[in-house]
Design a protein around this motif. Structure first.
Motif, PDB file in Angstrom:
ATOM      1  N   GLU A  85       0.656  -1.314   0.075  1.00 22.96           N
ATOM      2  CA  GLU A  85      -0.049   0.089  -0.035  1.00 22.96           C
ATOM      3  C   GLU A  85       0.702   1.215  -0.001  1.00 22.96           C
ATOM      4  OE1 GLU A  85      -2.932   0.170   3.178  1.00 22.96           O
ATOM      5  OE2 GLU A  85      -3.613   1.768   2.567  1.00 22.96           O
ATOM      6  N   ASP A  86       1.937   1.376   0.655  1.00 18.13           N
ATOM      7  CA  ASP A  86       2.865   2.394   0.891  1.00 18.13           C
ATOM      8  C   ASP A  86       4.108   2.047   0.292  1.00 18.13           C
ATOM      9  OD1 ASP A  86       4.170   4.551   1.561  1.00 18.13           O
ATOM     10  OD2 ASP A  86       3.376   4.948   3.418  1.00 18.13           O
ATOM     11  N   LYS A 664      -4.132  -1.386  -1.481  1.00 18.02           N
ATOM     12  CA  LYS A 664      -4.417   0.005  -1.766  1.00 18.02           C
ATOM     13  C   LYS A 664      -5.880   0.460  -2.430  1.00 18.02           C
ATOM     14  CE  LYS A 664      -2.306   3.943  -4.023  1.00 18.02           C
ATOM     15  NZ  LYS A 664      -3.640   4.534  -4.523  1.00 18.02           N
ATOM     16  N   LYS A 673      -6.687   4.359   5.590  1.00 12.50           N
ATOM     17  CA  LYS A 673      -5.828   3.294   5.909  1.00 12.50           C
ATOM     18  C   LYS A 673      -6.610   2.587   7.115  1.00 12.50           C
ATOM     19  CE  LYS A 673      -1.945   4.833   3.820  1.00 12.50           C
ATOM     20  NZ  LYS A 673      -0.393   5.009   4.035  1.00 12.50           N
TER      21      LYS A 673
END
Length: 719
Positions: A85-86, A664, A673
């Protein structure tokens, strides 16, 4: 050139992750396999002056591969799995040294070759392919340092896992400038290109990373991001260290897989309790998936007696032919207090189920079960339900006129009665002659539900509480309601997407009858529900509503996602009676009995629910109920819900082919999140939450107890 003519070896790059102190450490379960060329072929001249030189590429200073050749100029590329996601804080990544320049010694001549691996280099002819995961022949014992001879390395075709992949750029040809001349250099990567997959997306010209670009001498041929799943053995668990704050809205996404042996063990445990006669231990008959909130108790209660009025004095009379009249028969029974039974709390409590998501194994088939236990001080109010007499109103005294014997000289004061014996009921009543009394008895009731129903916290459930021994909860369930819940297939991955909204109050009314008609109760609860909370469930990518959603959906209600607390549903099916009936008691009295009861009413305003610490499957004090189970991914959001009837919502958590969606997608859909995210076997084994509640600079793991091992296959419906 055939693949067996290509001189290469495999180098395994081990993944990186962060430990409990935030230090970068190896993640041995994650790796990239990179094929490295061992020879560089130089061709010079043409015709009779043609010359070919095979130059061996010295990658390492020793045979282990631990010490790279220092004469090479390299840049470390950080390769990240596509579902991270990051990208700045991935849970796992790979560090690959890409070659910027190499030095080749040819006799007394030193030749330098530079590789422009940037996006600005448009002079490469490439083929973009998808590299997917396979198990290999060296997974259990690959050489120290990661250098694997090509002849020892083979992929196991039956183990293909397309859910783990990288899109990679294979170089087919590149331009090379030497002084004023430009040469085209070809690379014999066709066997690798043919063996790889076509990606399911397109890339713009010059777009890289992804597709990932290395130097032309290295090609990624296999990926493993570490197992997404783990298997908890019996009595094993993790507890997430962060405390989830209270909220009236929650969303859970969980992948789980339950072995048949665990389901059978839970059923046997339930049946053993059912025949024991002892209090049920929490989670008996349940295979826990997640347990949250604090341990809960219910208050015990006893039958007590209270004075509610006075029983009247009673005098018995008989017909005396000697005086041709009524005569008292025996002494008068004096008036005395009237006592009735009702329920009161005692000082004892018993342990009950905590809040959980699990599998109920008490019935014929295992069923998904959601149990949300509200705060103990968040009480509902009741009227009418479980009525108990509060007061009585009776005459101070009354007479009972017994058997009459008629003779020729003395007949009872009733016409048309032949001599003989008979009771008062056999005679025609002539009030003007016979002592005949009109008496009214009034019983006024109050609700005893605060004890009988309020002995335990308000609870929202998906399957009947009676399934696991709380029989008072389920006794008014119709067959349709009892049939609710979703079957859990053993030894297959399942996905649960659960949303709960406790914003609304819950209000239901039962039926107040006059004693002549009662109406239809079962399967009409929605007609007596004025407001309800809401729940959404998608199970295995199928949206559930009404009774498939929960046995406590009030039938006929306008909202297919409504849900009532157990007590609220009970009251919607309850009936009380207020009536007045007059009877002849056959003892000389015309008695009117009046019963005054209230209409059953349930009113409840849910407080914010506090999940507190979350455990998978069940932490102390319930660890002895934890059974072997496989877990794939867990996300917990607070303050948000989703409508799982919308396909785009489900696709944020599960792909159309039944696999976990990229993380994501959920955060993009929800605009936030998750507070709790457990993703990847490494994080499961460390009880490490990578959601927003965790401190990214000091992400300590939680409590880990027992044996937790990496598990495959990775989550996918039906696997």
């Amino acid at each position: 050139m055939a693949d067996d003519e290509r001189k290469t070896h495999i180098f395994r790059v081990i993944g990186k992750t962060l430990d409990e102190t935030g230090q970068v450490v190896d993640e041995p379960s994650a790796y990239l396999d990179i094929e490295r060329s061992e020879y560089f072929k130089l061709v010079e001249g043409g015709g009779p002056d043609w010359k070919q030189t095979n130059v061996r590429l010295k990658w390492y200073m020793d045979d282990t591969g631990k010490v790279p050749n220092p004469s090479r100029e390299t840049t470390t590329r950080k390769i990240i799995p596509p579902d991270e996601e990051d990208p700045d804080k991935p849970s796992v990544w790979f560090e690959v040294d890409t070659i910027d320049r190499i030095k080749i010694q040819d006799a007394d001549q030193v030749i330098y070759h530079s590789f422009d691996n940037s996006a600005e280099n448009m002079g490469r002819k490439v083929a973009v392919r998808r590299i997917v995961n396979y198990e290999t022949t060296v997974d259990d014992d690959y050489p120290e340092g990661g250098v694997i001879p090509k002849e020892d390395y083979q992929k196991k075709a039956s183990t293909k896992d397309k859910e783990q992949y990288l899109d990679f750029e294979f170089v087919q040809k590149r331009a090379f400038r030497d002084a004023d001349q430009v040469y085209a250099i070809s690379y014999n990567n066709q066997p690798l290109i043919d063996a790889a997959e076509m990606p399911d997306r397109s890339y713009s010209p010059g777009q890289i990373n992804p597709p990932w670009r290395l130097d032309p001498l290295q090609n990624i041929v296999n990926v493993n991001f570490g197992s997404l799943a783990v298997e908890f053995s019996d009595e094993s668990f993790i507890e997430i260290p962060q405390i989830v704050p209270p909220s009236k809205k929650m969303l859970w996404s969980i992948w789980f897989r339950a072995p048949a042996e665990s389901l059978a063990a839970a059923k046997a445990e339930f049946e053993a309790w059912r025949d024991s006669g002892i209090d049920r231990a929490p989670l008996t008959g349940i295979v826990p998936i997640a347990v949250f909130g604090s341990p809960r108790t219910a208050r015990k209660f006893d039958v007590a007696f209270r004075e509610v009025g006075t029983i009247p004095a009673i005098t018995n009379y008989i017909w005396d032919t000697s005086i041709c009249g009524w005569r008292q028969n025996g002494p008068t029974t004096p008036a005395q207090p009237e006592q009735v039974a009702y329920y009161v709390f005692n000082d004892e409590t018993r342990n009950i189920d905590p809040s959980y998501i699990g599998i109920d194994c008490s019935g014929d088939v295992p069923k998904l079960s959601v149990n949300i236990v509200m705060p103990s001080n968040n009480l509902a109010s009741f009227e009418g339900a479980w009525p108990a007499i509060k007061t009585t109103d009776r005459p101070a005294a009354m007479g009972l006129y017994g058997t009459v014997t008629a003779t020729a000289e003395c007949t009872p004061p009733v016409n048309n009665h032949a001599p003989g014996d008979g009771s008062i009921c056999d005679l025609e009543h002539k009030p003007s002659v016979l002592p005949f009394n009109d008496i009214t008895n009034t019983d006024t009731y109050e609700s005893n539900a605060e004890v009988v129903m309020g002995y335990r916290p308000e609870t929202f459930r998906t399957v009947p509480a009676g399934n696991v021994g709380e029989l008072s909860f389920g006794e008014l369930m119709s067959s349709a309601a009892l049939g609710g819940g979703q079957k859990v297939t053993p030894d297959e991955w399942h996905h649960l997407l659960l949303s709960i909204d406790l914003t609304n109050s819950c209000s239901t009314d039962g039926v107040l009858s006059d004693g002549t008609t009662f109406g239809t109760l079962n399967d009409t609860e929605g007609h007596r529900t004025s407001s309800a909370c809401r729940m959404w469930i998608s199970f295995d990518d199928v949206n559930l509503t009404k009774k498939a959603l929960s046995s406590y959906w009030p039938s006929g209600y306008s909202d297919p996602n409504a849900i009532l607390p157990v007590n609220g549903y009970y009251v919607a099916d309850d009936v009380t009676v207020s009536m007045s009936r007059t009877i002849d008691d056959c003892w000389g009295n015309n008695i009117t009995n009046v019963q005054v009861q209230q209409q059953p009413k349930f009113r409840y305003t849910p407080a914010a629910f506090a999940p507190g610490k979350v455990s998978f499957p069940a932490a102390a004090p319930f660890v002895d109920m934890s059974k072997r189970i496989e877990m794939g991914e867990a996300q917990v959001f607070t303050g948000v819900t989703v409508d799982s009837s919308q396909q785009n919502v489900r696709r944020a958590f599960i792909t159309k082919d039944g696999s976990p969606a990229p993380l994501k997608k959920a955060s993009d859909l929800l605009g936030k999140k998750p507070e709790i995210l457990v993703h990847g076997s490494a994080n499961w084994k460390k009880a490490r939450n990578t959601g927003t509640l965790a401190d990214p600079n000091n992400n300590l793991g939680g409590v880990v107890v027992g044996q937790i091992e990496k598990f495959k296959p990775n989550p996918k419906l039906g696997k």
